[in-house]
Write a protein that holds these residues in place. Structure first.
Motif, PDB file in Angstrom:
ATOM      1  N   PHE A 163       0.823  -1.206   0.000  1.00 13.81           N
ATOM      2  CA  PHE A 163       0.000   0.000   0.000  1.00 13.81           C
ATOM      3  C   PHE A 163       0.863   1.266   0.000  1.00 13.81           C
ATOM      4  CE2 PHE A 163      -2.459   3.322   2.202  1.00 13.81           C
ATOM      5  CZ  PHE A 163      -3.433   3.491   1.235  1.00 13.81           C
ATOM      6  N   THR A 164       1.869   1.290   0.877  1.00 14.46           N
ATOM      7  CA  THR A 164       2.719   2.489   0.906  1.00 14.46           C
ATOM      8  C   THR A 164       3.435   2.644  -0.435  1.00 14.46           C
ATOM      9  OG1 THR A 164       4.409   1.181   2.011  1.00 14.46           O
ATOM     10  CG2 THR A 164       3.126   2.670   3.389  1.00 14.46           C
ATOM     11  N   GLY A 165       3.777   1.500  -1.022  1.00 15.66           N
ATOM     12  CA  GLY A 165       4.404   1.540  -2.353  1.00 15.66           C
ATOM     13  C   GLY A 165       3.480   2.215  -3.345  1.00 15.66           C
ATOM     14  N   PHE A 166       2.224   1.814  -3.294  1.00 12.12           N
ATOM     15  CA  PHE A 166       1.223   2.390  -4.195  1.00 12.12           C
ATOM     16  C   PHE A 166       1.024   3.876  -3.899  1.00 12.12           C
ATOM     17  CE2 PHE A 166      -3.305   3.525  -4.504  1.00 12.12           C
ATOM     18  CZ  PHE A 166      -3.450   3.484  -5.881  1.00 12.12           C
ATOM     19  N   PHE A 171       5.185  10.132  -5.494  1.00 16.26           N
ATOM     20  CA  PHE A 171       6.270  10.847  -4.821  1.00 16.26           C
ATOM     21  C   PHE A 171       7.622  10.488  -5.428  1.00 16.26           C
ATOM     22  CE2 PHE A 171       9.411  10.844  -1.299  1.00 16.26           C
ATOM     23  CZ  PHE A 171       9.449  12.202  -1.066  1.00 16.26           C
ATOM     24  N   TYR A 172       7.849   9.159  -5.555  1.00 19.91           N
ATOM     25  CA  TYR A 172       9.127   8.716  -6.129  1.00 19.91           C
ATOM     26  C   TYR A 172       9.254   9.142  -7.587  1.00 19.91           C
ATOM     27  CZ  TYR A 172      10.016   6.077  -1.899  1.00 19.91           C
ATOM     28  OH  TYR A 172      10.253   5.734  -0.607  1.00 19.91           O
ATOM     29  N   LYS A 173       8.099   9.188  -8.267  1.00 18.67           N
ATOM     30  CA  LYS A 173       8.109   9.605  -9.664  1.00 18.67           C
ATOM     31  C   LYS A 173       8.514  11.082  -9.762  1.00 18.67           C
ATOM     32  CE  LYS A 173       5.283   8.761 -13.702  1.00 18.67           C
ATOM     33  NZ  LYS A 173       3.909   8.604 -14.199  1.00 18.67           N
ATOM     34  N   ILE A 174       7.989  11.879  -8.833  1.00 18.72           N
ATOM     35  CA  ILE A 174       8.332  13.312  -8.802  1.00 18.72           C
ATOM     36  C   ILE A 174       9.831  13.481  -8.566  1.00 18.72           C
ATOM     37  CG2 ILE A 174       8.087  15.458  -7.480  1.00 18.72           C
ATOM     38  CD1 ILE A 174       5.141  14.597  -6.982  1.00 18.72           C
ATOM     39  N   ILE A 175      10.330  12.746  -7.561  1.00 20.11           N
ATOM     40  CA  ILE A 175      11.750  12.847  -7.224  1.00 20.11           C
ATOM     41  C   ILE A 175      12.603  12.458  -8.437  1.00 20.11           C
ATOM     42  CG2 ILE A 175      13.607  11.910  -5.758  1.00 20.11           C
ATOM     43  CD1 ILE A 175      11.692  13.567  -4.151  1.00 20.11           C
ATOM     44  N   ASP A 176      12.199  11.364  -9.077  1.00 22.90           N
ATOM     45  CA  ASP A 176      12.991  10.842 -10.190  1.00 22.90           C
ATOM     46  C   ASP A 176      12.937  11.758 -11.411  1.00 22.90           C
ATOM     47  OD1 ASP A 176      14.569   8.739 -11.343  1.00 22.90           O
ATOM     48  OD2 ASP A 176      12.832   8.326 -12.624  1.00 22.90           O
ATOM     49  N   GLN A 177      11.714  12.122 -11.800  1.00 19.33           N
ATOM     50  CA  GLN A 177      11.578  12.859 -13.063  1.00 19.33           C
ATOM     51  C   GLN A 177      11.806  14.356 -12.921  1.00 19.33           C
ATOM     52  OE1 GLN A 177       8.019  11.894 -15.123  1.00 19.33           O
ATOM     53  NE2 GLN A 177       8.565   9.748 -15.361  1.00 19.33           N
ATOM     54  N   ILE A 193       2.724  15.355 -12.407  1.00 20.64           N
ATOM     55  CA  ILE A 193       2.672  13.907 -12.198  1.00 20.64           C
ATOM     56  C   ILE A 193       1.285  13.581 -11.651  1.00 20.64           C
ATOM     57  CG2 ILE A 193       3.652  12.000 -10.863  1.00 20.64           C
ATOM     58  CD1 ILE A 193       5.760  12.998 -12.696  1.00 20.64           C
ATOM     59  N   LYS A 194       0.630  12.539 -12.183  1.00 26.23           N
ATOM     60  CA  LYS A 194      -0.723  12.184 -11.741  1.00 26.23           C
ATOM     61  C   LYS A 194      -0.700  11.667 -10.308  1.00 26.23           C
ATOM     62  CE  LYS A 194      -3.319  11.244 -15.894  1.00 26.23           C
ATOM     63  NZ  LYS A 194      -3.539  10.238 -16.903  1.00 26.23           N
ATOM     64  N   THR A 195      -1.513  12.275  -9.439  1.00 26.80           N
ATOM     65  CA  THR A 195      -1.611  11.784  -8.066  1.00 26.80           C
ATOM     66  C   THR A 195      -2.901  12.291  -7.454  1.00 26.80           C
ATOM     67  OG1 THR A 195      -0.648  11.871  -5.867  1.00 26.80           O
ATOM     68  CG2 THR A 195      -0.197  13.748  -7.281  1.00 26.80           C
ATOM     69  N   THR A 196      -3.473  11.510  -6.540  1.00 26.36           N
ATOM     70  CA  THR A 196      -4.664  11.961  -5.827  1.00 26.36           C
ATOM     71  C   THR A 196      -4.266  12.516  -4.463  1.00 26.36           C
ATOM     72  OG1 THR A 196      -4.917   9.690  -5.105  1.00 26.36           O
ATOM     73  CG2 THR A 196      -6.303  10.398  -6.942  1.00 26.36           C
ATOM     74  N   THR A 197      -2.986  12.388  -4.112  1.00 25.97           N
ATOM     75  CA  THR A 197      -2.521  12.889  -2.816  1.00 25.97           C
ATOM     76  C   THR A 197      -2.213  14.377  -2.926  1.00 25.97           C
ATOM     77  OG1 THR A 197      -1.485  10.732  -2.580  1.00 25.97           O
ATOM     78  CG2 THR A 197      -0.943  12.377  -0.923  1.00 25.97           C
ATOM     79  N   ASP A 204       4.864  18.734  -6.209  1.00 26.57           N
ATOM     80  CA  ASP A 204       5.101  18.781  -7.654  1.00 26.57           C
ATOM     81  C   ASP A 204       5.005  20.218  -8.164  1.00 26.57           C
ATOM     82  OD1 ASP A 204       5.573  17.938 -10.170  1.00 26.57           O
ATOM     83  OD2 ASP A 204       3.578  17.121 -10.554  1.00 26.57           O
ATOM     84  N   GLN A 205       3.955  20.902  -7.708  1.00 20.19           N
ATOM     85  CA  GLN A 205       3.761  22.283  -8.155  1.00 20.19           C
ATOM     86  C   GLN A 205       4.880  23.194  -7.663  1.00 20.19           C
ATOM     87  OE1 GLN A 205      -0.140  22.980  -6.659  1.00 20.19           O
ATOM     88  NE2 GLN A 205      -1.169  22.061  -8.433  1.00 20.19           N
TER      89      GLN A 205
END
Lengths: 437, 227
Positions: A163-166, A171-177, A193-197, A204-205
């Motif tokens: 779940f935490t991975g999901f 977050f990890y995508k933001i850090i990476d990209q 980056i698409k996220t509901t959080t 990201d913004q």
């Protein structure tokens, strides 16, 4: 440790603690409740026994005085009746926990001891009920709790991790990209980056707006550099051409001529400093492309050719040892400038009839180009400051502006090359250019 | 020889005008793109000295317009404060004959113009006689009474540059910049040029006295040609 692992670890730990505490509480309260129930039962039995008593029964019980008067088949309960003290002012009644041995089997009992008077005589009644069943119950509950604990730890660890991975994936995508893969703010991808959080969206913004500011600063700097080039270099041109025209005047005295040439020399110095600073700024502002495939060997040969006459002038022994060539993507003009600066220093600060050598080799998967000279060398603190702009401790000559190594440094970092200087005062200097893997 | 100077910086344009008039050239000035366009359309020039940043447009546009005109042989030298390598390549690809970043020296500009003239008009101008020494500029050779001198490329370049700017003191730093190019502060050290000049003189003196090859105090050198 990754955030995902930390969260999973924390969740598991809290679950273990909570389940353990709960299990402990349950065990204690079960014990208390059970004991209470047993005591209630014993009191109930006592009053039932006393109300049903007859003289015959008392005698029957008393005949077996000293032994366990009555007990059921499984020795779960027993009754003992004894004669009580002669005078009974206030009948005693209390509970205690104790061991009793009935027909050779020793067990723990909850015991009610009560004194009473029957037909003018005093008696002491002892009623017991085993608590060993209670122990068994506790053991069973403990076992169950342990297995539930174990199962829940395994199960929740897996689900937590998943779940935490999901949850943390955006977050990890933001850090990476948005951070790791960004080399310069100009080529930044502003797409969210698409996220509901909500928090990640804000992150990201924030990164995007920060990058936008940096990109603005970058382009402003670029504009500034262009302005500086034009606004400083044009007046210098006017001055120098005007001075050159003055030299054409036949009435000019020798002293005047000397002064004008001195002015021209100063202007050349000014021009050189501006051009050097502009070069550094442009490199740091990423205004050069890296589209050439550069052969280190070719550039080394070129630099040698250009420097050959200087080597001859200083009577320097020059050796190139490049067993294997190294090719990399970069800006040929800049790399040429970098190498020229380093080799020029190796010549300029050398002693007469000394030596300069250029070696290239692969070690630990990395290519390293070494320029070594037999020159004056530097002290340790001089080496540390060698890349500082306008640092020119090595030379008291007025023709050094102390920008050569700064240029080399900025070109090196532009190409992700590492510059490493080793020097010994009086023995010489060695500059290593270490290429990325 | 007719030159059009397209330069919006009047002070600079006037200094260039003065210099080239003394050299005996006929000069016209254009201060902005539109007037340059008009002049180019009306006249032909031997040289167009073109600044890139002009009021009213980019110098490159002007260059493209010129190249579209048929039958024109105007040589173009771009003079600009935009010293980018990319700009240099872009300018040469667009058909400019040379590219000189600001700040430049007028003597260097003159030398570049001579080089272009020689390239364009394949004339006898390729040989210059200096006190009996014949400079064959095309083949980069010097001879005296049919005997070839063995000069290095740099020695020839120094000799040639001083001859082109004859009767004028050329400072060592100017000479260094011409021979080695402008590679930032690397060439600030002008001592190397002395060694080359010394060798050059030694080679010349084998054939004839060279008191005309003068060292001017601590400044530089001058080749005196009478008349």
């Amino acid at each position: 440790m990754k955030l995902q692992l930390k969260l999973a670890f924390y969740n598991t730990l809290t679950k273990v603690v909570i389940i353990t505490i709960m299990a402990g509480l349950i065990l204690v309260s079960i014990n208390r409740i059970s004991v209470h129930h047993i005591q209630q039962r014993l009191l109930h039995k006592k009053s039932k026994l006393i109300s049903n008593l007859s003289s015959m029964e008392i005698n029957d019980l008393l005949t077996q005085q000293g032994t366990f008067t009555d007990y059921n088949l499984l020795k779960e309960e027993y009754i003992i009746l004894k004669r009580g003290p002669a005078h009974l002012i206030k009948p005693k009644q209390y509970f205690r926990q104790g061991n009793r041995t009935i027909e050779g089997s020793d067990e723990e009992y909850q015991i009610l001891i009560a004194e009473f008077t029957y037909k003018g005589k005093n008696y002491l009644l002892e009623l017991g009920e085993t608590t060993s069943t209670l122990g068994q119950l506790e053991h069973t509950i403990s076992m169950y709790t342990f297995f539930i604990l174990l199962a829940s730890i395994i199960l929740t660890s897996v689900t937590d991790l998943a779940f935490t991975g999901f949850l943390l994936a955006p977050f990890y995508k933001i850090i990476d990209q948005k951070l790791n893969k960004v080399n310069d703010p100009i080529s930044f991808n502003y797409e969210g980056i698409k996220t509901t959080t909500e928090d990640f969206r804000i992150l990201d913004q924030s990164i995007s707006s920060l990058m936008k500011k940096m990109a603005d600063m970058f382009s402003r700097e670029k504009e500034f550099i262009a302005n500086v080039s034009h606004e400083l270099l044009t007046p210098i041109t006017i001055l120098s051409t005007r001075l050159e025209n003055l030299l054409n005047d036949e009435k000019l005295s020798a002293a005047g001529e000397t002064k004008i040439f001195a002015c021209l020399k100063t202007l050349t110095r000014l021009k050189s400093i501006i051009n050097s600073l502009l070069l550094i700024s442009k490199v740091e502002n990423n205004q050069y492309d890296k589209l050439h495939t550069i052969s280190v060997k070719e550039v080394v040969d070129e630099v040698y050719e250009e420097m050959e006459d200087r080597l001859v002038t200083m009577d320097l022994k020059f050796t190139i040892d490049l067993q294997e060539d190294h090719a990399f993507k970069g800006n040929r003009y800049l790399f040429h400038t970098l190498l020229m600066n380093i080799v020029n220093n190796a010549i300029k600060y050398n002693r007469h009839s000394g030596s300069v050598s250029i070696n290239g080799n692969h070690a630990n998967g990395q290519f390293m180009l070494t320029v070594r000279d037999s020159g004056q060398g530097m002290l340790l603190n001089q080496v540390k400051n060698a890349f500082q702009r306008f640092e020119k401790f090595q030379s008291k000559k007025e023709d050094s502006y102390g920008l050569g190594l700064s240029i080399a440094q900025s070109i090196a970092s532009f190409h992700h090359l590492e510059l490493d200087i080793q020097s010994e005062k009086g023995k010489g200097t060695q500059v290593n250019i270490i290429f990325p893997k | 020889m007719k030159i059009l100077i397209v330069e919006d910086e009047k002070n600079l344009a006037l200094e260039m005008t003065e210099f080239f008039r003394k050299e005996g050239y006929s000069i016209e000035n254009a201060w902005k793109k539109s007037s340059a366009e008009d002049k180019i359309a009306e006249n032909t020039y031997d040289f167009i000295l073109l600044d890139l940043g002009l009021p009213g447009g980019d110098g490159f546009e002007l260059l493209h317009q010129l190249k579209k005109l048929k039958g024109r042989e105007d040589a173009v030298i771009i003079l600009t404060a935009r010293g980018d390598v990319e700009d240099r390549i872009k300018g040469l690809e667009a058909g400019a004959d040379d590219y000189l970043p600001k700040p430049f020296s007028l003597t260097e500009l003159l030398a570049r113009m001579h080089a272009i003239i020689r390239r364009k008009h394949n004339l006898k101008m390729n040989e210059v006689n200096v006190h009996g020494f014949i400079l064959d500029i095309r083949n980069h050779e010097v001879s005296f009474n049919q005997q070839r001198l063995s000069l290095t490329a740099k020695e020839f370049e120094i000799f040639n540059y001083l001859v082109l700017n004859k009767n004028r003191v050329i400072s060592r730093i100017n000479l260094t910049e011409h021979v080695w190019g402008d590679i930032l502060e690397i060439n600030a050290d002008s001592n190397y040029v002395d060694v080359h000049v010394k060798n050059l003189r030694k080679k010349l003196s084998v054939f004839a006295p060279n008191e005309w090859f003068e060292t001017v105090r601590s400044i530089g050198y001058r080749i005196n040609v009478g008349g």
